[in-house]
Design a protein around this motif. Structure first.
Motif, short mmCIF file in Angstrom:
data_model
loop_
_atom_site.label_atom_id
_atom_site.label_comp_id
_atom_site.label_asym_id
_atom_site.label_seq_id
_atom_site.Cartn_x
_atom_site.Cartn_y
_atom_site.Cartn_z
N THR A 319 -17.89 47.62 -17.96
CA THR A 319 -19.29 47.25 -17.78
C THR A 319 -19.51 45.81 -18.22
N TYR A 320 -18.90 45.42 -19.33
CA TYR A 320 -19.02 44.04 -19.80
C TYR A 320 -18.48 43.07 -18.75
N ASP A 321 -17.34 43.44 -18.15
CA ASP A 321 -16.74 42.57 -17.14
C ASP A 321 -17.64 42.45 -15.92
N LEU A 322 -18.24 43.57 -15.50
CA LEU A 322 -19.13 43.55 -14.33
C LEU A 322 -20.35 42.67 -14.59
N VAL A 323 -20.93 42.80 -15.77
CA VAL A 323 -22.11 41.98 -16.09
C VAL A 323 -21.73 40.50 -16.11
N ARG A 324 -20.62 40.19 -16.77
CA ARG A 324 -20.18 38.79 -16.85
C ARG A 324 -19.93 38.21 -15.47
N ASP A 325 -19.21 38.96 -14.64
CA ASP A 325 -18.88 38.45 -13.30
C ASP A 325 -20.13 38.31 -12.44
N SER A 326 -21.08 39.24 -12.58
CA SER A 326 -22.31 39.18 -11.79
C SER A 326 -23.14 37.97 -12.18
N VAL A 327 -23.25 37.70 -13.48
CA VAL A 327 -24.01 36.54 -13.96
C VAL A 327 -23.37 35.25 -13.44
#
Length: 373
Positions: A319-327
């Motif tokens: 989830t952390y990776d998804l948020v970081r990549d989306s931002v």
């Protein structure tokens, strides 16, 4: 300090250890350090007046450290303090302070306990030194020790330079410090502080909260502090007791109240391409299958100008990776991404749905209209 050479009653046990409290120059022959026991215990405590029940079968145990007692005016806080000091008899039930029965040992309790009242009760035409010396003498200190302890205590609370001025010319914050000094001057084992930040501005509140923490950390004195401001208790106390209508709602360590959740709080900036950065990130995360928390995943505690906080359910490291990549993919600035913690106020919101619960606003709001007695 008033010393008792006789044994203290169970369940209160102590180890008497010679210490020199930090910041005080007057020698202390010995001080009592409370170890792994309750400093306050109440069982089925009730206090009834002709038109109101101030305490209703209240049972609680309070250990050493800094404990917050939270509730609105009328919740029963001041009534409980009067009973604990042996100044007002309970209608039923029993209570002990430092192992001493409040119904039979009021004077002995008051020798060992300091009390800071909420309301202004200071004589305007005497100096802080004169008043605190008088209170020290009333607590049993001899004249020389009373003067020395007064100077040390006023230095600790930040009034040493102003100690000879008449109290009537003091600001609200200075008067609160005088009240704190008189509660500490006789080296109590426990202090009861009733709304110590009442009437203070934000800077004054922060300074008072710092003093309260030092009372325990530097001097080993246990503290019971009442407040209607939940954020103050989160920052200051080790343990929090929540009461309303004279009943116990919850008693837990502050860490239990504010434990981390599986929710991520994400805050982003806007950009020219995405004037609503939070909205763009919400759409991107939803399309990626990330679960949002609450109504549209929004929390309204964002920083000014930086949009709202987006609450995301963290199912794992991905989830952390998804948020970081989306931002990064949206070209937004990441203000923060952190695990959200519970707040003490949530105990009221979670209790709202229960039939006997108290509305959150009633607990947080001062002046509910009920007589506190």
């Amino acid at each position: 300090m008033v010393l008792d050479e006789g044994p203290l009653r169970v369940p209160y046990n102590s180890s008497l250890t010679p210490i020199q409290p930090s910041g005080l120059t007057t020698a202390v022959v010995r001080a009592t350090t409370v170890v792994s026991v309750n400093v306050i215990a109440a069982e089925g405590l009730s206090k009834r007046f002709p038109r109101v029940t101030a305490l209703d079968r209240l049972s609680l145990d309070i250990g050493p450290g800094v404990t917050g007692l939270v509730g609105a005016n009328g919740a029963g806080k001041s009534t409980l303090i009067k009973i604990l000091l042996g100044l007002s008899p309970a209608t039923e039930g029993r209570a002990a302070v430092l192992g001493l029965d409040v119904s039979t040992s009021g004077p002995a309790i008051r020798e060992r306990v300091g009390y800071m009242p909420e309301h202004d009760c200071l004589p305007p035409d005497v100096s802080a030194t004169e008043f605190v010396v008088h209170m020290a003498r009333m607590s049993g200190l001899p004249p020389t020790a009373a003067r020395e302890r007064t100077a040390d205590t006023l230095r600790h609370v930040g009034l040493y330079e102003e100690r000879y001025r008449p109290i009537g010319g003091y600001s609200t914050g200075m008067k609160q410090r005088v009240k704190l000094a008189q509660a500490l001057v006789h080296d109590p084992q426990l202090v009861l502080l009733d709304e110590p930040t009442n009437g203070l501005d934000p800077v004054g509140r922060d300074e008072m909260l710092g003093l309260i923490r030092r009372i325990h950390s530097d001097f080993g004195i246990s503290v019971l502090v009442t407040s209607h401001l939940l954020g103050e208790l989160e920052r200051t106390c080790d343990h929090v007791v929540v009461i309303d209508g004279g009943r116990l709602l919850r008693s837990s360590s502050t860490s239990d109240f504010t434990q981390t959740t599986t929710t991520l709080a994400v805050e982003v900036t806007d950009s020219d391409a995405h004037p609503d950065g939070t909205g763009a990130l919400r759409r991107s995360l939803t399309e990626a299958g990330v679960k949002l928390v609450g109504l549209d995943g929004l929390d309204t505690e964002g920083l000014p100008g930086a949009g709202h906080i987006l609450l995301v359910e963290a199912t794992g490291e991905e989830t952390y990776d998804l948020v970081r990549d989306s931002v990064a993919g949206l070209g937004l600035g990441l203000v923060r991404m952190e695990q959200r913690r519970h707040h003490i106020a949530e105990v009221f919101r979670s209790d709202e749905a229960r039939p006997a619960a108290v509305p959150a606003g009633a607990v947080l709001q001062k002046g509910s209209g009920r007589d506190e007695h």
